[in-house]
Enzyme design. Sequence first.
Site, PDB file in Angstrom:
ATOM      1  N   GLY A 151       0.819  -1.212   0.000  1.00  0.00           N
ATOM      2  CA  GLY A 151       0.000   0.000   0.000  1.00  0.00           C
ATOM      3  C   GLY A 151       0.848   1.255   0.000  1.00  0.00           C
ATOM      4  N   THR A 207      12.967   9.210 -11.189  1.00  0.00           N
ATOM      5  CA  THR A 207      12.412   8.351 -12.241  1.00  0.00           C
ATOM      6  C   THR A 207      11.583   7.181 -11.715  1.00  0.00           C
ATOM      7  OG1 THR A 207      14.426   7.040 -12.234  1.00  0.00           O
ATOM      8  CG2 THR A 207      14.304   8.842 -13.809  1.00  0.00           C
ATOM      9  N   THR A 243       3.102   4.064  -2.641  1.00  0.00           N
ATOM     10  CA  THR A 243       2.719   4.826  -3.829  1.00  0.00           C
ATOM     11  C   THR A 243       2.373   3.882  -4.975  1.00  0.00           C
ATOM     12  OG1 THR A 243       4.362   6.436  -3.102  1.00  0.00           O
ATOM     13  CG2 THR A 243       3.438   6.768  -5.288  1.00  0.00           C
ATOM     14  N   LEU A 287       9.297  -0.432  -6.381  1.00  0.00           N
ATOM     15  CA  LEU A 287      10.612  -0.857  -5.886  1.00  0.00           C
ATOM     16  C   LEU A 287      10.784  -2.364  -5.979  1.00  0.00           C
ATOM     17  CD1 LEU A 287      10.824   1.531  -2.793  1.00  0.00           C
ATOM     18  CD2 LEU A 287      11.968   1.795  -5.004  1.00  0.00           C
ATOM     19  N   GLU A 344       9.347  11.989  -3.327  1.00  0.00           N
ATOM     20  CA  GLU A 344       8.446  13.147  -3.348  1.00  0.00           C
ATOM     21  C   GLU A 344       8.628  14.041  -4.558  1.00  0.00           C
ATOM     22  OE1 GLU A 344       9.048  14.714   0.709  1.00  0.00           O
ATOM     23  OE2 GLU A 344       7.307  13.448   1.160  1.00  0.00           O
ATOM     24  N   GLU A 365      17.035  12.453 -10.792  1.00  0.00           N
ATOM     25  CA  GLU A 365      16.092  12.632 -11.903  1.00  0.00           C
ATOM     26  C   GLU A 365      14.691  12.077 -11.619  1.00  0.00           C
ATOM     27  OE1 GLU A 365      16.279  14.547 -14.461  1.00  0.00           O
ATOM     28  OE2 GLU A 365      18.411  14.887 -14.829  1.00  0.00           O
ATOM     29  N   LYS A 391       7.074  21.826  -9.819  1.00  0.00           N
ATOM     30  CA  LYS A 391       8.468  21.530 -10.162  1.00  0.00           C
ATOM     31  C   LYS A 391       8.673  21.749 -11.663  1.00  0.00           C
ATOM     32  CE  LYS A 391      11.678  17.643 -10.514  1.00  0.00           C
ATOM     33  NZ  LYS A 391      11.894  16.213 -10.319  1.00  0.00           N
TER      34      LYS A 391
HETATM   35  C1  LIG Z   1      16.115   7.432  -0.794  1.00  0.00           C
HETATM   36  C2  LIG Z   1      15.049   7.338  -1.820  1.00  0.00           C
HETATM   37  C3  LIG Z   1      14.580   8.490  -2.445  1.00  0.00           C
HETATM   38  C4  LIG Z   1      13.598   8.411  -3.433  1.00  0.00           C
HETATM   39  N1  LIG Z   1      13.188   9.551  -4.079  1.00  0.00           N
HETATM   40  C5  LIG Z   1      12.317   9.447  -5.100  1.00  0.00           C
HETATM   41  C6  LIG Z   1      11.871  10.595  -5.801  1.00  0.00           C
HETATM   42  O1  LIG Z   1      12.214  11.721  -5.465  1.00  0.00           O
HETATM   43  N2  LIG Z   1      11.024  10.418  -6.847  1.00  0.00           N
HETATM   44  C7  LIG Z   1      10.596   9.189  -7.229  1.00  0.00           C
HETATM   45  O2  LIG Z   1       9.878   9.079  -8.233  1.00  0.00           O
HETATM   46  N3  LIG Z   1      10.948   8.093  -6.537  1.00  0.00           N
HETATM   47  C8  LIG Z   1      11.778   8.194  -5.490  1.00  0.00           C
HETATM   48  N4  LIG Z   1      12.118   7.081  -4.792  1.00  0.00           N
HETATM   49  C9  LIG Z   1      11.421   5.824  -5.076  1.00  0.00           C
HETATM   50  C10 LIG Z   1      10.041   5.889  -4.426  1.00  0.00           C
HETATM   51  O3  LIG Z   1      10.181   6.029  -3.031  1.00  0.00           O
HETATM   52  C11 LIG Z   1       9.247   4.624  -4.757  1.00  0.00           C
HETATM   53  O4  LIG Z   1       9.248   4.391  -6.134  1.00  0.00           O
HETATM   54  C12 LIG Z   1       7.810   4.780  -4.347  1.00  0.00           C
HETATM   55  O5  LIG Z   1       7.710   5.216  -3.028  1.00  0.00           O
HETATM   56  C13 LIG Z   1       7.077   3.480  -4.493  1.00  0.00           C
HETATM   57  O6  LIG Z   1       7.458   2.564  -3.494  1.00  0.00           O
HETATM   58  P1  LIG Z   1       6.665   1.211  -3.417  1.00  0.00           P
HETATM   59  O7  LIG Z   1       5.217   1.510  -3.285  1.00  0.00           O
HETATM   60  O8  LIG Z   1       7.098   0.352  -4.537  1.00  0.00           O
HETATM   61  O9  LIG Z   1       7.213   0.557  -2.059  1.00  0.00           O
HETATM   62  P2  LIG Z   1       6.935   0.913  -0.523  1.00  0.00           P
HETATM   63  O10 LIG Z   1       6.598   2.321  -0.302  1.00  0.00           O
HETATM   64  O11 LIG Z   1       8.119   0.351   0.218  1.00  0.00           O
HETATM   65  O12 LIG Z   1       5.651   0.057  -0.159  1.00  0.00           O
HETATM   66  C14 LIG Z   1       5.724  -1.323   0.091  1.00  0.00           C
HETATM   67  C15 LIG Z   1       4.391  -1.783   0.662  1.00  0.00           C
HETATM   68  O13 LIG Z   1       4.396  -3.197   0.789  1.00  0.00           O
HETATM   69  C16 LIG Z   1       3.889  -3.544   2.064  1.00  0.00           C
HETATM   70  N5  LIG Z   1       4.436  -4.846   2.438  1.00  0.00           N
HETATM   71  C17 LIG Z   1       5.721  -5.275   2.342  1.00  0.00           C
HETATM   72  N6  LIG Z   1       5.814  -6.527   2.851  1.00  0.00           N
HETATM   73  C18 LIG Z   1       4.566  -6.869   3.256  1.00  0.00           C
HETATM   74  C19 LIG Z   1       4.026  -8.024   3.886  1.00  0.00           C
HETATM   75  N7  LIG Z   1       4.779  -9.082   4.211  1.00  0.00           N
HETATM   76  N8  LIG Z   1       2.704  -8.033   4.168  1.00  0.00           N
HETATM   77  C20 LIG Z   1       1.898  -6.974   3.860  1.00  0.00           C
HETATM   78  N9  LIG Z   1       2.366  -5.860   3.275  1.00  0.00           N
HETATM   79  C21 LIG Z   1       3.696  -5.810   2.990  1.00  0.00           C
HETATM   80  C22 LIG Z   1       4.352  -2.409   2.949  1.00  0.00           C
HETATM   81  O14 LIG Z   1       3.598  -2.370   4.144  1.00  0.00           O
HETATM   82  C23 LIG Z   1       4.074  -1.228   2.036  1.00  0.00           C
HETATM   83  O15 LIG Z   1       2.704  -0.874   2.112  1.00  0.00           O
HETATM   84  C24 LIG Z   1      13.076   7.149  -3.793  1.00  0.00           C
HETATM   85  C25 LIG Z   1      13.529   5.995  -3.147  1.00  0.00           C
HETATM   86  C26 LIG Z   1      14.512   6.079  -2.178  1.00  0.00           C
HETATM   87  C27 LIG Z   1      15.005   4.827  -1.515  1.00  0.00           C
END
Ligand SMILES: Cc1cc2nc3c(=O)[nH]c(=O)nc-3n(C[C@H](O)[C@H](O)[C@H](O)COP(=O)(O)OP(=O)(O)OC[C@H]3O[C@@H](n4cnc5c(N)ncnc54)[C@H](O)[C@@H]3O)c2cc1C
Length: 504
Positions: A16, A348, A18, A337, A53, A346, A82
């Site tokens: 849950g 991305t 982004t 991720l 962000e 950038e 931006k």
């Molecule tokens: C340092 C850093 C800076 C960043 N800056 C940028 C930026 O400026 N711009 C940009 O586009 N992107 C950026 N990113 C990438 C961005 O943060 C991610 O692409 C975005 O937040 C999406 O993350 P996600 O939803 O894939 O994973 P997450 O936000 O990690 O969500 C994972 C989800 O899975 C759930 N989950 C995991 N395991 C389980 C389980 N066993 N049971 C139930 N639920 C589970 C968690 O609870 C969570 O809800 C950055 C990343 C990093 C590390």
Amino acid sequence: MNSNKKVVKSIVIVGGGTSGWMTAATLSQQFQNIPVDITLIESSAMGTIGVGEATIPTLRRFYSKLGFTDLEVLNATNATCKLGIEFKGWTGDNSTFIHPFGLFGQEVNHVPFHHYFTKLKQSGHNTPFADYSLGASLAEQNKFFQPTSKPRNQLEIFDWALHFDAGLFAKLMREYSVNNGVTHIDGKIEQVQLNNDSGDIETLVLENGKAVTGDLFIDCSGFSALLIEQSLKTGYEDWSHYLVCDTAVAVQSELVGSPNARTIAQAQKAGWQWQIPLQTRMGNGMVFSSQFINKDEAITTMLSNIDGKTTQEPRSFSFTPGRRKKAWNRNCIAVGLASGFLEPLESTSIALVETAIEKIASFLEQPEYNEEESEKFNYAMAQEYERVRDFIILHYKLNGRTDSPMWQHCRDLAIPQTLTDKMAAFKANGELIRYSWEIFGKDSWLAIFDGLNFNPDSYNKSIDKFSIELLSSELTKMQKNVHDMVNSAQTHADYLKQYCGFKG
Ligand SMILES: Cc1cc2nc3c(=O)[nH]c(=O)nc-3n(C[C@H](O)[C@H](O)[C@H](O)COP(=O)(O)OP(=O)(O)OC[C@H]3O[C@@H](n4cnc5c(N)ncnc54)[C@H](O)[C@@H]3O)c2cc1C
């Protein structure tokens, strides 16, 4: 229905953050009148990554397809506008340039502007490239207006994105999805059961014992890659031999002054520091290579370059730049991720989430799929990741810093052939090779080439029929045109005050 196809009656999204809620929102819109059950499981106890962000303009097209307006999203997410990224210190301490979301100059007689610019530069003219870009000039001056939908010429073309609170954006996507019928389960997945015969994912077992089954699983579980890697052992293509930054530290601080209409990417001794302004706070972070400095040094550097008071303890993140070998494996598609990560430069990552969702929606236009489609998806995603990877490597390859071994190391690193070819073509005569599946357009490449002092040796000789005097006077007119538009624009802070109730 095609008999070779697997029918999808239920989709389970894991995560849950982004990416999870963006996926849920699009699929819930797509299947509004088609009987496909969508469930999203997340663990609020585990939380989300809590960074990410800064976006690129594709985000605005993503939410507009869901029916959201810019102002709705700006207001719901405390966002600022931006116009691009300012790179400070990448060619030496006092250097600066902007990569805008917009064009540079005006094409004349079908010859791109940068050829005219190169010819004038070679004859001794020294006007900054940014003077011919409305986006870059607005960003530089912290001014903002919405681009016209009917530009009279290329000088009026620019685009913009958001700096937003990603948690609030996920909330917006969650409300939309739940209103559209997505079932939301809060609980930790303890076990992933595979079908003994097919090897496909069959059931997710939560810590309270509840079992959730599905036909198609979308893995948005973040770096843990719970389904695609921990269960399906898909494999990861590691690009740390190209991209040395593997760690980040981040902290929020109070906003001081008016928010910039651009992200700042300030080069530091062994990495770079970001500043992402929201209406209510500043996001700060430092991305670095753990081969060259440790976390404590990075935190000290980051904290010494923040104006406002910090409002939380610094957090750290480790990552391996690269991508999942197959984003779609069996009945599981990784998004966000879980499918890969390059680094924050950038902005991305969310853009790659959007392109993955767009493709999933298009392959599932009818709720069924076959292996041919999953292979096409994997090919396209791999290409997109590689194109973005090359663009990011370019920033490091062309850096001009001499203050630490990391920057020298980045200049010396071998680069992919696709990037070598692109750089060689540009160097020779300003040719910009475009590959398929590129997210960044030619003006983005121009911004980085010019900003990092990588100039073409030659230009399109067809423009030699124009005298230097004529070219100079034409370019001066363009410069004035841009200058006048910027002068008459309101400040970014005033725009936010007028449309978002910004109090600063
Ligand atoms: C340092 C850093 C800076 C960043 N800056 C940028 C930026 O400026 N711009 C940009 O586009 N992107 C950026 N990113 C990438 C961005 O943060 C991610 O692409 C975005 O937040 C999406 O993350 P996600 O939803 O894939 O994973 P997450 O936000 O990690 O969500 C994972 C989800 O899975 C759930 N989950 C995991 N395991 C389980 C389980 N066993 N049971 C139930 N639920 C589970 C968690 O609870 C969570 O809800 C950055 C990343 C990093 C590390």
